[in-house]
Each structure stands twice: as structure tokens, then as C-alpha cells.
Design a protein around this motif. Structure first.
Motif, PDB file in Angstrom:
ATOM      1  N   VAL A  73       0.821  -1.211   0.000  1.00 32.55           N
ATOM      2  CA  VAL A  73       0.000   0.000   0.000  1.00 32.55           C
ATOM      3  C   VAL A  73       0.860   1.268   0.000  1.00 32.55           C
ATOM      4  CG1 VAL A  73      -1.668   1.370   1.317  1.00 32.55           C
ATOM      5  CG2 VAL A  73      -2.058  -1.069   0.968  1.00 32.55           C
ATOM      6  N   PRO A  74       1.814   1.429   0.923  1.00 33.11           N
ATOM      7  CA  PRO A  74       2.625   2.657   0.878  1.00 33.11           C
ATOM      8  C   PRO A  74       3.465   2.771  -0.389  1.00 33.11           C
ATOM      9  CG  PRO A  74       3.480   1.120   2.528  1.00 33.11           C
ATOM     10  CD  PRO A  74       2.140   0.612   2.114  1.00 33.11           C
ATOM     11  N   LYS A  75       3.995   1.662  -0.869  1.00 31.77           N
ATOM     12  CA  LYS A  75       4.775   1.712  -2.109  1.00 31.77           C
ATOM     13  C   LYS A  75       3.906   2.160  -3.283  1.00 31.77           C
ATOM     14  CE  LYS A  75       8.273  -1.832  -1.051  1.00 31.77           C
ATOM     15  NZ  LYS A  75       8.758  -3.181  -1.422  1.00 31.77           N
ATOM     16  N   ALA A  76       2.712   1.580  -3.376  1.00 31.26           N
ATOM     17  CA  ALA A  76       1.804   1.932  -4.471  1.00 31.26           C
ATOM     18  C   ALA A  76       1.390   3.391  -4.382  1.00 31.26           C
ATOM     19  CB  ALA A  76       0.578   1.024  -4.447  1.00 31.26           C
ATOM     20  N   MET A  77       1.164   3.864  -3.169  1.00 32.20           N
ATOM     21  CA  MET A  77       0.756   5.248  -2.967  1.00 32.20           C
ATOM     22  C   MET A  77       1.816   6.215  -3.481  1.00 32.20           C
ATOM     23  SD  MET A  77      -0.551   6.946   0.636  1.00 32.20           S
ATOM     24  CE  MET A  77      -1.715   5.627   0.950  1.00 32.20           C
ATOM     25  N   VAL A  78       3.062   5.954  -3.134  1.00 27.86           N
ATOM     26  CA  VAL A  78       4.153   6.843  -3.525  1.00 27.86           C
ATOM     27  C   VAL A  78       4.474   6.706  -5.015  1.00 27.86           C
ATOM     28  CG1 VAL A  78       6.596   7.371  -3.187  1.00 27.86           C
ATOM     29  CG2 VAL A  78       5.139   6.886  -1.208  1.00 27.86           C
ATOM     30  N   TRP A  79       4.582   5.465  -5.504  1.00 22.91           N
ATOM     31  CA  TRP A  79       4.941   5.259  -6.899  1.00 22.91           C
ATOM     32  C   TRP A  79       3.875   5.799  -7.851  1.00 22.91           C
ATOM     33  CZ3 TRP A  79       9.313   4.657  -9.196  1.00 22.91           C
ATOM     34  CH2 TRP A  79      10.379   4.039  -8.538  1.00 22.91           C
ATOM     35  N   ALA A  80       2.616   5.587  -7.523  1.00 22.72           N
ATOM     36  CA  ALA A  80       1.548   6.106  -8.385  1.00 22.72           C
ATOM     37  C   ALA A  80       1.595   7.630  -8.446  1.00 22.72           C
ATOM     38  CB  ALA A  80       0.186   5.626  -7.884  1.00 22.72           C
ATOM     39  N   PHE A  81       1.860   8.250  -7.304  1.00 29.35           N
ATOM     40  CA  PHE A  81       1.944   9.709  -7.259  1.00 29.35           C
ATOM     41  C   PHE A  81       3.095  10.210  -8.132  1.00 29.35           C
ATOM     42  CE2 PHE A  81       3.517  13.653  -5.268  1.00 29.35           C
ATOM     43  CZ  PHE A  81       2.356  14.406  -5.271  1.00 29.35           C
ATOM     44  N   VAL A  82       4.253   9.569  -8.025  1.00 27.18           N
ATOM     45  CA  VAL A  82       5.432  10.002  -8.780  1.00 27.18           C
ATOM     46  C   VAL A  82       5.264   9.720 -10.276  1.00 27.18           C
ATOM     47  CG1 VAL A  82       7.896   9.584  -9.130  1.00 27.18           C
ATOM     48  CG2 VAL A  82       6.980   9.740  -6.806  1.00 27.18           C
ATOM     49  N   LEU A  83       4.770   8.533 -10.597  1.00 30.22           N
ATOM     50  CA  LEU A  83       4.647   8.156 -12.011  1.00 30.22           C
ATOM     51  C   LEU A  83       3.621   8.990 -12.764  1.00 30.22           C
ATOM     52  CD1 LEU A  83       4.838   4.252 -11.727  1.00 30.22           C
ATOM     53  CD2 LEU A  83       6.599   5.807 -12.603  1.00 30.22           C
ATOM     54  N   ASN A  84       2.686   9.588 -12.050  1.00 26.79           N
ATOM     55  CA  ASN A  84       1.668  10.410 -12.704  1.00 26.79           C
ATOM     56  C   ASN A  84       2.161  11.813 -13.041  1.00 26.79           C
ATOM     57  OD1 ASN A  84      -1.159   9.408 -13.218  1.00 26.79           O
ATOM     58  ND2 ASN A  84      -0.800   8.550 -11.184  1.00 26.79           N
TER      59      ASN A  84
END
Length: 541
Positions: free
Chosen positions: A296-307
Motif C-alpha cells: 500500500v505505501p509503495k503503491a501510494m508513492v509510486w503512483a503519485f510520482v509516475l503520474n
């Protein structure tokens, strides 16, 4: 910055000496749930659920892995699609550079909020999200009320986000009809019917295709990240270009009427604030994600950065190919981006193809948003935070999804669409409220986390994704940004305030908080204990 504690790696024999009253393996493993529900339910997931006093009831998400979890979060955020479809206020108050620069500092500030939420989601990976974190971190005297208020705000915000997404789908369809037939005059009741149809459609997908949601998210994210390429290439190759000075420094007030440029841009930044929200969406799916305390925390951060890259690429292409901002704002289609598309390609068919791409992406975004909204609502009802809690907080016995919550979200969106028949002002005010409410939940939960760090009574539970020593400064910067955003979200759309341009979000926010306070003292304080009452079997008064 991030510390993943080695003592909490995914092994059966591992024991974390820092967890308070760590139960043995048999105590953690749930034996009264079906094999289908247990799928992907790791030992660490079992430990987390046991500590939080929750029972594993949901099935589909323990099939979620890191990639499709990132895909899910990216789709809910839908940053570049949301920016293209919801930029009217940003363009009106500040013009092209106002929209651009406000998005830049919104991303900068939201980064600290996302990092703070990521750590909290690792400490307590539950569908409740913010209201659960508040319950864990707040001073004991205020735990129940602050958690209850946060639950109401979060539920309201996510329900309105789904209603907004459905509204965008319905009215974009009307814009397509106008492109095909310029004699067509968009009528509000027709738009409302289209909004209702979209709400029913995405709800049906969440019910009957729930088992395939992880696979669908993989498809969604591929479309999300690659569909913007033909859009920006078409705009940049075929569209007219404006000088860079007009994009970066040509601040203009298109009818907002504020005394100076700075004031104008500050009011118009609401578009940027809204665009970068919703990273907490994945937290509300935590009970359906394998190895949630790290994924969950990894997805939260990576999705934010990749967008970030596709969002700015789409925005710059959009701004550089918009020679007439006022003409775009006055477009009879109701959407500036449709005007820009049509103006760039020069013919109806090409513009319609581009708009259809955006429409399909918005449908995908809405499917994901409804999944998050329904899980958050289900979790709050499960903790007796909502009326008819036993009904809304129920999980379907064979589908293993919160079907009643999904249906309730569908009906809420349909009810919201009725407001549009009488007044678009009222509907837009409710939409503004979603930004204010969600930002309030961020501020409350992060403030409680800071207080817990300061007083350490008791110390924060260990987590597998930690900010380490940077936790406190990141949390404080997140609070500063949240206060800043919260303040500006209440400002009216124009300097000369009238009933038509007044920002009713302020009135609605105070009203919702007042109603929730009354409900708490009259009823909820006797039935709502807050999630913290179940942690490790402890009961706090």
C-alpha cells in the motif's frame, strides 16, 4: 528516506520483538474464513488484521499485487485526465500560467501529504484509512470524536468524488453530441439521465466483475499511461501554437475580477489542489491487497510520482495549443478541452475520437473511484459510524464484496445528479466540498500523528515502511500545506460575490460538521467506539 524494517519481512517463523503483546501464529491465523477469502492473505496481513481487531471478509484485493495496485491508485488519481476535464476555474482565475504554476506547487505540497499517509498506511493498513489513523494516533480523550468526524468527512468526500466522476462522464457525452450536431442544445435533465446511467454502469462493474478488478486495473493503467501519447502528439503536430511567454508568465483574469494577479492565482489554484488529491484511495483497498503493509505505501508513492510526467506533458501540450482562452471557456460543449481538440484537428471526426479516448479513461477512473469509495463507506459502517451500519457494513456471502455499500454509493451519485437539474451552482458547490473535506481528513490525521511522535504515549507501533528521522519534518510540512490548501478552498469564484458564484463549500462544510457533531452527541457516542477500541483487544474510554 524510507526504512523497511528487516525484522518484519514476510516469513512464517519471524517474530517482531517490538510489537506489543505479539500473539502467536495460531492466534493470528483466522480459521473461520473460507479458502477463497484467505487467498493471498499472508502472515503479515493476518498480524495486521489481528492487531487492528478486524476480520478478513473481502476477497478480491488479496489478489492485488504491487503492479496492479499501482495501476489502481494511478487510475483513481487520473491526474492528467482530471486536469483536462476540470480546469475551468484554474483557467478563469489566472489563465494558462495560473493553471501551470498552481499545479507545480500543489504537487510539491502534496508530496509531503502522500509520504505521511504512506507511513500511516503501513502502520495501520485498513480500509478505514484516515478515520482509523486518527483513532490510533489522537490523544485518548479526543479519539472517538475526532475519528468520527474524520470518518464522516472522508465518507462524504469519496461519495462526492464518485458523483463528480459520473457527472463528468454524462456531460462529456453531451459535449460529444454537440460536436456531432451543433444544433443540439445541452439540456440539464438529459445530462442528469446520462449521469445516472454512468453511475449504474460503473456500479454494476464493481459488483459483477469484482473478481476481475485486479486484471482490469492492469488494463486501465496501461491505457492511462499510454493514451496521453496520441493526445499530446496530435495537439502539438496539428494545433496552433502560442508563445512560451503566454504559457509561463502571461497571467490573465478571465472574468474573476480580483484586485491583483496574485490574488487571482491563489483563488484559481483549487484546480491544482483537486487534481493531485486521492492518493489515499489505495489505503481504502488495503484489506484486499496482499502484503498490504508494504504494498500500500509503495503503491501510494509510486503512483503519485509516475503520474507527474504525463500530467505535465498533457498540460503543456494543452496550454500551448490554446490560442483563445476565453473562447475555450465559452465553448458551448461545456468543456474547454473539447474546444481545444476541435480547434487543433480542424474537423469533427478527429476531435470526437480524441474526446472518446478521454471519455473511456474517465469511465475507468470512475470504476476505480467507486471501488475506493464503497470500501471506505463499508469500513466506517462496520465500526458503527453511519446510520444503518449493519446493512451498509455487510459483506455479500458469496461475492465477498461490500455490495450494499456499492449500491448505496450508486444511489448517492444518482441523487447528487438530480441537483444539476435545478442548478449547476449547487452541484459545483458540492464538488468543491470534496476537496475541502478530503484535505481536512489529511490535516487531522497528520496532526494526530505529529502529536503521537511528540508525546510518545504510547510510542508509535513499528511499521514495515517508515520515514525514519525525516518523519517529523515531513509531517510538519504536510500540515503547513494542508492548512494552506484548506484556507484557499473556501474562497468564492469571483471577487464580486453573488449567489451564482459564491463558494457554498464553506456553508456545506460547517453544516456537515455541525450535523455530525449533533449526531455524535445524540447517538454515536453510545455506539461508536472507534477502531482503536479493538486494537490488541484493548478498550479505551
Amino acid at each position: 528516506m524510507v526504512n523497511e524494517h528487516p525484522e518484519l519481512k514476510e516469513t512464517i517463523s519471524d517474530r517482531d520483538p517490538h510489537v506489543h503483546a505479539e500473539p502467536d501464529r495460531e492466534a493470528c491465523v483466522e480459521t473461520d474464513i473460507s479458502d477463497e477469502v484467505k487467498k493471498g492473505f499472508t502472515l503479515n496481513d493476518q498480524r495486521d488484521m489481528h492487531r487492528m481487531g478486524k476480520k478478513q471478509e473481502l476477497r478480491v484485493g488479496r489478489n492485488f499485487r504491487l503492479v496492479n495496485t499501482i495501476g489502481f491508485t494511478s487510475c483513481v488519481m487520473g491526474t492528467w485526465e482530471i486536469l483536462l476535464t476540470s480546469n475551468t476555474q484554474g483557467l478563469k482565475a489566472g489563465g494558462r500560467p495560473g493553471l501551470l504554476w498552481s499545479l507545480i506547487w500543489s504537487y510539491c505540497g502534496q508530496t509531503f501529504i502522500v509520504l505521511s499517509m504512506a507511513e500511516m498506511s503501513s502502520i495501520a493498513p485498513t480500509a478505514g484509512g484516515q478515520y482509523h489513523w486518527v483513532s490510533e494516533f489522537a490523544p485518548r480523550k479526543y479519539q472517538r470524536f475526532l475519528s468520527y468526524a474524520s470518518g464522516w468527512l472522508s465518507t462524504l468526500a469519496w461519495q462526492i468524488i464518485v458523483a463528480l466522476d459520473c457527472y463528468l462522464i454524462g456531460t462529456i457525452v453531451q459535449g460529444l453530441i454537440f460536436l456531432e450536431n451543433d444544433n443540439y442544445t445541452p439540456v440539464r435533465w438529459q445530462g442528469t439521465l446520462l449521469v445516472m446511467t454512468s453511475s449504474i454502469g460503473v456500479s454494476a462493474f464493481n459488483i459483477f466483475a469484482a473478481k476481475r478488478l485486479p486484471l482490469a486495473e492492469g488494463i486501465f493503467v496501461s491505457c492511462h499511461f499510454f493514451a496521453f501519447i496520441p493526445i499530446i502528439v496530435t495537439l502539438l503536430v496539428l494545433g496552433p501554437k502560442v508563445p512560451a511567454q503566454e504559457v509561463f508568465t502571461g497571467f490573465t483574469d478571465y472574468g474573476a475580477g480580483w484586485p491583483n494577479t496574485s490574488w487571482t492565482v491563489m483563488v484559481g489554484q483549487v484546480t491544482g489542489l483537486f487534481t493531485v488529491l486521492a492518493s489515499d484511495s489505495v489505503a481504502h483497498m488495503a484489506e484486499e491487497i496482499e502484503n498490504a503493509s508494504t504494498i500500500v505505501p509503495k503503491a501510494m508513492v509510486w503512483a503519485f510520482v509516475l503520474n507527474i510526467p504525463p500530467t505535465f506533458a498533457a498540460l503543456l501540450a494543452y496550454l500551448f495549443t490554446m490560442p483563445d482562452v476565453q473562447g475555450a471557456l465559452d465553448s458551448p460543449t461545456g468543456y474547454p478541452f473539447i474546444h481545444v481538440f476541435h480547434n487543433a484537428v480542424g474537423h469533427t471526426t478527429g476531435a470526437m475520437i480524441m474526446v472518446v479516448i478521454i471519455l473511456l479513461l474517465m469511465i475507468m477512473i470512475t470504476i476505480s473511484s467507486l471501488a475506493s469509495a464503497s470500501r471506505q463507506t463499508f469500513a466506517f459502517a462496520r465500526d458503527n459510524g453511519l446510520p444503518f451500519a449493519s446493512l451498509i457494513g455487510a459483506v455479500h456471502s458469496t461475492l465477498h464484496i461490500p455490495m450494499n455499500s456499492i449500491i448505496g454509493t450508486c444511489f448517492f451519485s444518482m441523487a447528487m445528479s438530480l441537483i444539476n437539474i435545478g442548478s449547476t451552482v449547487a452541484f459545483n458547490a458540492m464538488v468543491s466540498l470534496s476537496t475541502v473535506a478530503l484535505m481536512a481528513t489529511y490535516l487531522i490525521s497528520i496532526t494526530c500523528l505529529v502529536l503521537r511522535r511528540v508525546y510518545r504515549n504510547p510510542p508509535l507501533p513499528p511499521c514495515r515502511w517508515s520515514l525514519g528521522r525525516l518523519g517529523m519534518p515531513i509531517n510538519l510540512l504536510a500540515m503547513v500545506y494542508a492548512i494552506w490548501a484548506f484556507f484557499w478552498c473556501f474562497w468564492p469564484n469571483s471577487y464580486d460575490v453573488s449567489a451564482e458564484n459564491f463558494n457554498w463549500a464553506a456553508v456545506l462544510f460547517v453544516g456537515v460538521m455541525g450535523i455530525s457533531t449533533v449526531m455524535y452527541w445524540l447517538h454515536a457516542r453510545n455506539v461508536y467506539e472507534g477502531p482503536v477500541a479493538r486494537i490488541d483487544g484493548r478498550k479505551f474510554n
